[in-house]
Design a protein around this motif. Structure first.
Motif, mmCIF file in Angstrom:
data_model
loop_
_atom_site.group_PDB
_atom_site.id
_atom_site.type_symbol
_atom_site.label_atom_id
_atom_site.label_comp_id
_atom_site.label_asym_id
_atom_site.label_seq_id
_atom_site.Cartn_x
_atom_site.Cartn_y
_atom_site.Cartn_z
ATOM 1 N N SER A 1 26.104 20.246 55.191
ATOM 2 C CA SER A 1 26.841 21.373 54.629
ATOM 3 C C SER A 1 25.898 22.515 54.241
ATOM 4 C CB SER A 1 27.644 20.915 53.411
ATOM 5 O OG SER A 1 28.359 21.995 52.845
ATOM 6 N N VAL A 2 24.768 22.166 53.641
ATOM 7 C CA VAL A 2 23.780 23.196 53.287
ATOM 8 C C VAL A 2 23.144 23.776 54.540
ATOM 9 C CG1 VAL A 2 21.608 23.647 52.086
ATOM 10 C CG2 VAL A 2 23.327 22.165 51.025
ATOM 11 N N LEU A 3 22.790 22.923 55.498
ATOM 12 C CA LEU A 3 22.155 23.377 56.734
ATOM 13 C C LEU A 3 23.027 24.380 57.483
ATOM 14 C CD1 LEU A 3 20.516 20.130 58.188
ATOM 15 C CD2 LEU A 3 19.337 22.220 57.527
ATOM 16 N N LYS A 4 24.339 24.168 57.446
ATOM 17 C CA LYS A 4 25.248 25.078 58.149
ATOM 18 C C LYS A 4 25.102 26.509 57.660
ATOM 19 C CE LYS A 4 29.546 23.715 58.748
ATOM 20 N NZ LYS A 4 30.858 23.050 58.485
ATOM 21 N N ARG A 5 24.740 26.675 56.410
ATOM 22 C CA ARG A 5 24.643 28.010 55.824
ATOM 23 C C ARG A 5 23.325 28.722 56.154
ATOM 24 N NH1 ARG A 5 28.276 25.067 53.449
ATOM 25 N NH2 ARG A 5 29.988 26.022 52.263
ATOM 26 N N THR A 6 22.420 28.014 56.807
ATOM 27 C CA THR A 6 21.150 28.649 57.200
ATOM 28 C C THR A 6 21.232 29.308 58.562
ATOM 29 O OG1 THR A 6 20.247 26.684 58.312
ATOM 30 C CG2 THR A 6 19.918 26.849 55.922
ATOM 31 N N GLU B 1 23.551 27.351 64.845
ATOM 32 C CA GLU B 1 23.743 28.408 65.843
ATOM 33 C C GLU B 1 22.461 28.623 66.636
ATOM 34 O OE1 GLU B 1 24.611 28.563 62.721
ATOM 35 O OE2 GLU B 1 26.557 29.560 62.439
ATOM 36 N N PHE B 2 21.317 28.573 65.966
ATOM 37 C CA PHE B 2 20.016 28.725 66.622
ATOM 38 C C PHE B 2 19.845 27.663 67.711
ATOM 39 C CE2 PHE B 2 15.608 27.617 67.212
ATOM 40 C CZ PHE B 2 14.916 28.811 67.182
ATOM 41 N N ILE B 3 20.073 26.407 67.347
ATOM 42 C CA ILE B 3 19.893 25.313 68.307
ATOM 43 C C ILE B 3 20.920 25.402 69.429
ATOM 44 C CG2 ILE B 3 19.913 22.804 68.579
ATOM 45 C CD1 ILE B 3 18.994 22.590 65.677
ATOM 46 N N VAL C 1 25.650 34.685 76.427
ATOM 47 C CA VAL C 1 24.784 33.772 75.673
ATOM 48 C C VAL C 1 23.325 33.992 76.028
ATOM 49 C CG1 VAL C 1 24.145 31.343 75.366
ATOM 50 C CG2 VAL C 1 26.550 32.011 75.350
ATOM 51 N N MET C 2 23.039 34.212 77.306
ATOM 52 C CA MET C 2 21.649 34.394 77.746
ATOM 53 C C MET C 2 21.028 35.652 77.142
ATOM 54 S SD MET C 2 21.011 31.728 79.517
ATOM 55 C CE MET C 2 19.458 32.114 80.306
ATOM 56 N N ASP D 1 18.005 35.630 65.775
ATOM 57 C CA ASP D 1 19.019 36.430 65.092
ATOM 58 C C ASP D 1 20.085 35.570 64.419
ATOM 59 O OD1 ASP D 1 17.705 38.684 65.918
ATOM 60 O OD2 ASP D 1 19.002 39.044 67.654
ATOM 61 N N ALA D 2 20.158 34.294 64.809
ATOM 62 C CA ALA D 2 21.180 33.410 64.243
ATOM 63 C C ALA D 2 20.814 32.921 62.846
ATOM 64 C CB ALA D 2 21.400 32.209 65.167
ATOM 65 N N ILE D 3 19.533 32.963 62.494
ATOM 66 C CA ILE D 3 19.095 32.477 61.187
ATOM 67 C C ILE D 3 19.540 33.444 60.096
ATOM 68 C CG2 ILE D 3 17.127 31.800 59.782
ATOM 69 C CD1 ILE D 3 17.723 29.952 62.131
ATOM 70 N N LYS D 4 20.299 32.919 59.118
ATOM 71 C CA LYS D 4 20.886 33.764 58.079
ATOM 72 C C LYS D 4 20.090 33.759 56.777
ATOM 73 C CE LYS D 4 25.386 32.392 59.933
ATOM 74 N NZ LYS D 4 26.590 31.558 59.686
ATOM 75 N N ASP D 5 19.391 32.686 56.508
ATOM 76 C CA ASP D 5 18.688 32.546 55.228
ATOM 77 C C ASP D 5 17.382 31.788 55.472
ATOM 78 O OD1 ASP D 5 17.773 31.866 52.658
ATOM 79 O OD2 ASP D 5 19.812 31.844 51.848
ATOM 80 N N VAL D 6 16.294 32.535 55.588
ATOM 81 C CA VAL D 6 14.995 31.938 55.919
ATOM 82 C C VAL D 6 14.512 31.019 54.789
ATOM 83 C CG1 VAL D 6 12.580 32.408 56.450
ATOM 84 C CG2 VAL D 6 14.380 33.872 57.406
#
Length: 432
Positions: A72-77, A81-83, A213-214, A220-225
């Motif tokens: 649940s926490v990971l989803k917010r990072t 989406e990155f993977i 997608v390509m 850019d998918a990372i929301k909270d470093v």
């Protein structure tokens, strides 16, 4: 069997039919069945809720809860989406290539982590990448959970039944690698070929979606470093503790719930928001299922099944090994393989001892492990990982019915168990 045993079987069969036909929701059926088991005296509260062998497996419940908090926490990072974007790019948008990539990743991870943990991490990625590419989600999830059950058979820590078998038989991590890993590699290769045929209708290629997608950038998918960095540290520590849990003398459930609570505290997120993502229905379903299966253990039904399957061979090693491979797969397809192994492993121990101990007869443990592990692919309730994936899919709006899963699961189980039986015959008899 006495009257109570027959009533127990009848209640379990009735609940099984309700789950299979979806007349009522599976959670309602499982919890209702648990209540009936208590009312007819098939089990008592002290066994249903506090017994290690015939009650709710709280280790599994808290393992799930802890990992659900972490996910649940990971989803917010934005890491999923990155993977997902990374995987889609590596597969060049080709659905079958993507399935191969995800299946291999799942099988590898499940050999080193608990299979429930593996699907909790992989399933969200799969849903995202399939949505991006416009391909059906359900076939990919089914393929992954089946690969997870197969891959988890390779090591001592990959599947809970293996941990129980290793503990009772005194088998090491290396023992499992030597005896189980070779056939698991073969089974994964066979499964990928089967998947190409079974799920062919899901391999829909949409050039416009792939092109979009390509063009995406994973970063850019990372929301909270900051949150990603904190989560990464916690996840790595949890994974290391999973691998070393026998050395650390710490149950996986303790590792998971500790990691989940530490990450929740360090994330600075609202606990209420994080807890909303926990699959409470899945946890409730497990609770009801554990009580019902515990009643089967308590009344001796499961032990009778295991004893009948093994005694039918009258101590002859080849016949006994085949009875264990196929005879373990069938009950494991109907009930969760964890309580099945817990109740039948003492019988196997006696058979091994009567057949000459841990020498030549020791191969009976591998026959037992293969049947129990691979039988977990047959139905949605045969393995803990299956139940978790069904819950995740339903939460995201992708319904997987009992028969939709079993239509593939029964075929995969029949093929893989047959190959496992051939492997046992070749390695321990024909070429010994």
């Amino acid at each position: 069997m006495g009257l109570t045993s027959w009533l127990t079987v009848a209640v379990f069969a009735g609940v099984y039919v309700l789950i299979a036909t979806e007349v009522v929701h599976r959670v309602t059926a499982a919890l209702g069945g648990a209540v009936v088991m208590l009312l007819i005296g098939a089990t008592e509260p002290e066994h249903a809720f506090f017994s290690k062998h015939s009650g709710v497996d709280w280790d599994v419940i808290f393992l799930l809860l802890g990992m659900m908090l972490i996910v649940s926490v990971l989803k917010r990072t934005g890491i999923f989406e990155f993977i997902a974007i990374w995987a889609a790019k590596r597969a060049r948008g080709r659905p079958y290539r993507l399935m191969v990539l995800l299946v291999l990743a799942t099988a590898f991870l499940s050999a080193w982590l608990d299979n429930v943990t593996t699907v909790l991490l992989i399933a969200p990625v799969t849903i995202l990448v399939c949505t991006r590419l416009g391909v059906p989600v359900v076939p990919f999830l089914i393929a992954e959970v089946m690969a997870c059950n197969i891959g988890g058979a390779a090591t001592l820590i990959g599947d809970p039944p293996n941990i129980m078998i290793g503990s009772r038989a005194g088998l090491s991590f290396n023992d499992f690698l030597v005896h189980m890993a070779p056939i698991v590699v073969v089974l994964i290769a066979v499964f990928l070929l089967m998947a190409r045929v079974m799920f062919r209708s899901a391999f829909q290629y949409h050039p416009e979606r792939v092109e979009a997608v390509m063009e995406l950038r994973e970063r850019d998918a990372i929301k909270d470093v900051r949150l990603l960095a904190v989560s990464g540290v916690v996840v790595v520590l949890v994974m290391v503790a999973f691998v070393l849990h026998t050395t650390l003398h710490m149950e996986p459930s303790v590792v998971a719930i500790t990691g989940g609570l530490v990450l929740l505290a360090a994330s600075r997120l609202s606990p209420g928001e994080v807890v909303k993502d926990v699959e409470w229905e899945t946890l409730a379903f497990f609770t009801g299922l554990f009580v019902m299966v515990g009643a089967m253990v308590q009344t001796g039904v499961i032990a009778d099944l295991g004893e009948a399957a093994t005694n039918a061979t009258e101590g002859e090693l080849l016949g006994t090994s085949m009875a264990l491979v196929f005879g373990s797969a069938i009950p494991s397809a109907v009930i969760d393989n964890i309580p099945f192994v817990a109740s039948v492993s003492p019988i196997v121990e006696e058979i091994v001892a009567a057949s000459g101990g841990t020498g030549e007869a020791g191969m009976l443990w591998w026959a037992f492990a293969l049947g129990a592990d691979l039988g977990g692919n047959a139905t949605i309730i045969a393995s803990s990982a299956n139940v978790v994936v069904i819950g995740i899919a339903e939460r995201e709006g992708h319904h997987i019915s009992f028969w939709k899963f079993s239509r593939y699961g029964l075929v995969v189980t029949a093929v893989t168990v047959s190959i496992a039986g051939l492997y046992v015959w070749l390695r321990y008899f024909a070429l010994a």
